[in-house]
Design a protein around this motif. Structure first.
Motif, PDB file in Angstrom:
ATOM      1  N   ARG A  44      21.059 -15.055  40.015  1.00  0.00           N
ATOM      2  CA  ARG A  44      21.565 -14.534  38.741  1.00  0.00           C
ATOM      3  C   ARG A  44      20.431 -14.435  37.711  1.00  0.00           C
ATOM      4  O   ARG A  44      20.398 -13.525  36.886  1.00  0.00           O
ATOM      5  CB  ARG A  44      22.674 -15.432  38.206  1.00  0.00           C
ATOM      6  CG  ARG A  44      23.920 -15.473  39.072  1.00  0.00           C
ATOM      7  CD  ARG A  44      24.642 -14.125  39.051  1.00  0.00           C
ATOM      8  NE  ARG A  44      25.882 -14.194  39.813  1.00  0.00           N
ATOM      9  CZ  ARG A  44      25.987 -13.898  41.106  1.00  0.00           C
ATOM     10  NH1 ARG A  44      24.918 -13.506  41.775  1.00  0.00           N
ATOM     11  NH2 ARG A  44      27.141 -13.996  41.726  1.00  0.00           N
ATOM     12  N   LEU A  45      19.521 -15.377  37.767  1.00  0.00           N
ATOM     13  CA  LEU A  45      18.349 -15.351  36.895  1.00  0.00           C
ATOM     14  C   LEU A  45      17.550 -14.068  37.123  1.00  0.00           C
ATOM     15  O   LEU A  45      17.165 -13.368  36.182  1.00  0.00           O
ATOM     16  CB  LEU A  45      17.496 -16.590  37.174  1.00  0.00           C
ATOM     17  CG  LEU A  45      16.181 -16.792  36.456  1.00  0.00           C
ATOM     18  CD1 LEU A  45      16.370 -16.848  34.961  1.00  0.00           C
ATOM     19  CD2 LEU A  45      15.519 -18.075  36.953  1.00  0.00           C
ATOM     20  N   ALA A  46      17.296 -13.739  38.390  1.00  0.00           N
ATOM     21  CA  ALA A  46      16.579 -12.507  38.721  1.00  0.00           C
ATOM     22  C   ALA A  46      17.385 -11.283  38.304  1.00  0.00           C
ATOM     23  O   ALA A  46      16.820 -10.293  37.805  1.00  0.00           O
ATOM     24  CB  ALA A  46      16.275 -12.470  40.218  1.00  0.00           C
ATOM     25  N   ASP A  47      18.707 -11.322  38.494  1.00  0.00           N
ATOM     26  CA  ASP A  47      19.565 -10.202  38.086  1.00  0.00           C
ATOM     27  C   ASP A  47      19.470  -9.956  36.585  1.00  0.00           C
ATOM     28  O   ASP A  47      19.415  -8.812  36.128  1.00  0.00           O
ATOM     29  CB  ASP A  47      21.023 -10.487  38.461  1.00  0.00           C
ATOM     30  CG  ASP A  47      21.274 -10.457  39.962  1.00  0.00           C
ATOM     31  OD1 ASP A  47      20.406  -9.958  40.695  1.00  0.00           O
ATOM     32  OD2 ASP A  47      22.336 -10.958  40.394  1.00  0.00           O
ATOM     33  N   ALA A  48      19.493 -11.044  35.803  1.00  0.00           N
ATOM     34  CA  ALA A  48      19.435 -10.914  34.348  1.00  0.00           C
ATOM     35  C   ALA A  48      18.118 -10.296  33.914  1.00  0.00           C
ATOM     36  O   ALA A  48      18.077  -9.432  33.035  1.00  0.00           O
ATOM     37  CB  ALA A  48      19.633 -12.279  33.683  1.00  0.00           C
ATOM     38  N   ARG A  49      17.020 -10.716  34.521  1.00  0.00           N
ATOM     39  CA  ARG A  49      15.721 -10.137  34.186  1.00  0.00           C
ATOM     40  C   ARG A  49      15.689  -8.644  34.487  1.00  0.00           C
ATOM     41  O   ARG A  49      15.237  -7.835  33.679  1.00  0.00           O
ATOM     42  CB  ARG A  49      14.618 -10.854  34.964  1.00  0.00           C
ATOM     43  CG  ARG A  49      14.335 -12.253  34.461  1.00  0.00           C
ATOM     44  CD  ARG A  49      13.311 -12.959  35.330  1.00  0.00           C
ATOM     45  NE  ARG A  49      13.047 -14.286  34.786  1.00  0.00           N
ATOM     46  CZ  ARG A  49      12.704 -15.336  35.519  1.00  0.00           C
ATOM     47  NH1 ARG A  49      12.599 -15.214  36.831  1.00  0.00           N
ATOM     48  NH2 ARG A  49      12.474 -16.497  34.962  1.00  0.00           N
ATOM     49  N   ALA A  50      16.198  -8.273  35.665  1.00  0.00           N
ATOM     50  CA  ALA A  50      16.179  -6.866  36.050  1.00  0.00           C
ATOM     51  C   ALA A  50      17.091  -6.031  35.160  1.00  0.00           C
ATOM     52  O   ALA A  50      16.723  -4.928  34.731  1.00  0.00           O
ATOM     53  CB  ALA A  50      16.592  -6.728  37.513  1.00  0.00           C
ATOM     54  N   ARG A  51      18.271  -6.552  34.864  1.00  0.00           N
ATOM     55  CA  ARG A  51      19.252  -5.790  34.096  1.00  0.00           C
ATOM     56  C   ARG A  51      18.776  -5.514  32.679  1.00  0.00           C
ATOM     57  O   ARG A  51      19.060  -4.460  32.110  1.00  0.00           O
ATOM     58  CB  ARG A  51      20.579  -6.543  34.068  1.00  0.00           C
ATOM     59  CG  ARG A  51      21.676  -5.831  33.299  1.00  0.00           C
ATOM     60  CD  ARG A  51      22.979  -6.597  33.334  1.00  0.00           C
ATOM     61  NE  ARG A  51      23.491  -6.772  34.689  1.00  0.00           N
ATOM     62  CZ  ARG A  51      24.681  -7.321  34.950  1.00  0.00           C
ATOM     63  NH1 ARG A  51      25.448  -7.744  33.960  1.00  0.00           N
ATOM     64  NH2 ARG A  51      25.081  -7.455  36.200  1.00  0.00           N
ATOM     65  N   HIS A  52      18.054  -6.467  32.106  1.00  0.00           N
ATOM     66  CA  HIS A  52      17.637  -6.328  30.711  1.00  0.00           C
ATOM     67  C   HIS A  52      16.192  -5.861  30.569  1.00  0.00           C
ATOM     68  O   HIS A  52      15.621  -5.924  29.483  1.00  0.00           O
ATOM     69  CB  HIS A  52      17.859  -7.642  29.970  1.00  0.00           C
ATOM     70  CG  HIS A  52      19.306  -8.029  29.884  1.00  0.00           C
ATOM     71  ND1 HIS A  52      20.167  -7.493  28.959  1.00  0.00           N
ATOM     72  CD2 HIS A  52      20.044  -8.880  30.640  1.00  0.00           C
ATOM     73  CE1 HIS A  52      21.377  -8.004  29.126  1.00  0.00           C
ATOM     74  NE2 HIS A  52      21.327  -8.850  30.139  1.00  0.00           N
ATOM     75  N   GLY A  53      15.592  -5.417  31.676  1.00  0.00           N
ATOM     76  CA  GLY A  53      14.278  -4.790  31.594  1.00  0.00           C
ATOM     77  C   GLY A  53      13.154  -5.732  31.241  1.00  0.00           C
ATOM     78  O   GLY A  53      12.177  -5.312  30.601  1.00  0.00           O
ATOM     79  N   ALA A  54      13.253  -6.997  31.625  1.00  0.00           N
ATOM     80  CA  ALA A  54      12.179  -7.940  31.323  1.00  0.00           C
ATOM     81  C   ALA A  54      10.878  -7.484  31.982  1.00  0.00           C
ATOM     82  O   ALA A  54      10.878  -6.972  33.105  1.00  0.00           O
ATOM     83  CB  ALA A  54      12.552  -9.339  31.800  1.00  0.00           C
TER      84      ALA A  54
END
Length: 227
Positions: free
Chosen positions: A18-28
């Motif tokens: 989920r941590l990786a998903d959040a980074r990808a989703r928000h364009g980190a």
């Protein structure tokens, strides 16, 4: 709503996904890849990982936000700066990997981790924020954190500057920490299993530490940042 300590390997693996998903989703612009990945896995394995769930006893796949927490006796601070050697290592907590996937979940996760922080009675709380993410800085300043020196290179993630990621250390201590502690004690929470699970009402709120930092919902971290 429930904030839960993740003790099973499977649940901790879901946190990482989920941590990786959040980074990808928000364009980190930073990633857990390359030469730093193995070291980052060691760091996370030493930390307590907490997941937020909308409903009591939801399984790990329903996790909507999360935060990592460790004291400096368990694992060293992520960067050498700031110098916190005047504090006993067990009295300094580092919060990191604060992520969320739904609107408002990041705020609820902060409330849950604030309860965990206060119950451990630290002398200081440390976070590292990715440079350039001013929205995140606004939130943490509202909660009483202050800049602790100049930006430093973060060793556990790769960033856009030839693989380097620059972060701003921020520290919560003294009167600001005392104010957070007082505000946490006003929350209506239910705890069980020695604080492994915290349940709270969705409407309860933590108030900012200083009126000069008005907090807007948009300033609450919505995606993972190295904290």
């Amino acid at each position: 709503m429930e904030m839960r300590l993740l003790t099973k390997d499977g649940d901790r693996n879901v946190f990482a996904r989920r941590l990786a998903d959040a980074r990808a989703r928000h364009g980190a612009s930073f990633r857990d890849i390359g030469r730093s990945q193995a070291r980052n896995m060691v760091r996370l394995s030493a930390a307590n990982l907490y997941g937020l769930f909308e409903r009591d006893r939801d399984d790990a796949e329903n996790m909507t936000a999360g935060v990592a927490l460790h004291d400096l006796a368990i694992y060293p601070q992520s960067c050498q700066q700031p110098d916190l050697s005047h504090y006993p290592p067990q009295s300094v907590l580092e919060c990191s990997d604060h992520w969320s996937l739904t609107r408002g979940a990041g705020m609820h996760a902060w409330r849950g981790i604030a309860v965990q922080v206060v119950r451990r009675n630290p002398r200081a709380v440390l976070v590292y924020l990715a440079v350039g993410r001013s929205d995140h800085g606004g939130f943490y300043k509202a909660m009483g954190f202050v800049d602790a020196g100049a930006p430093v290179e973060y060793p556990y993630l790769e960033g856009p500057d030839e693989g380097r990621l620059w972060v701003q250390p921020m520290l919560l201590e003294g009167d600001a920490l005392a104010k957070l502690t007082s505000n946490v004690h006003r929350l209506k929470i239910e705890t069980r299993d020695n604080y492994q699970t915290i349940r709270f009402d969705n409407s309860d709120r933590l108030r900012p530490a200083a009126n000069r930092y008005p907090l807007r919902v948009s300033e609450m971290p919505a995606a993972s940042v190295p904290l």
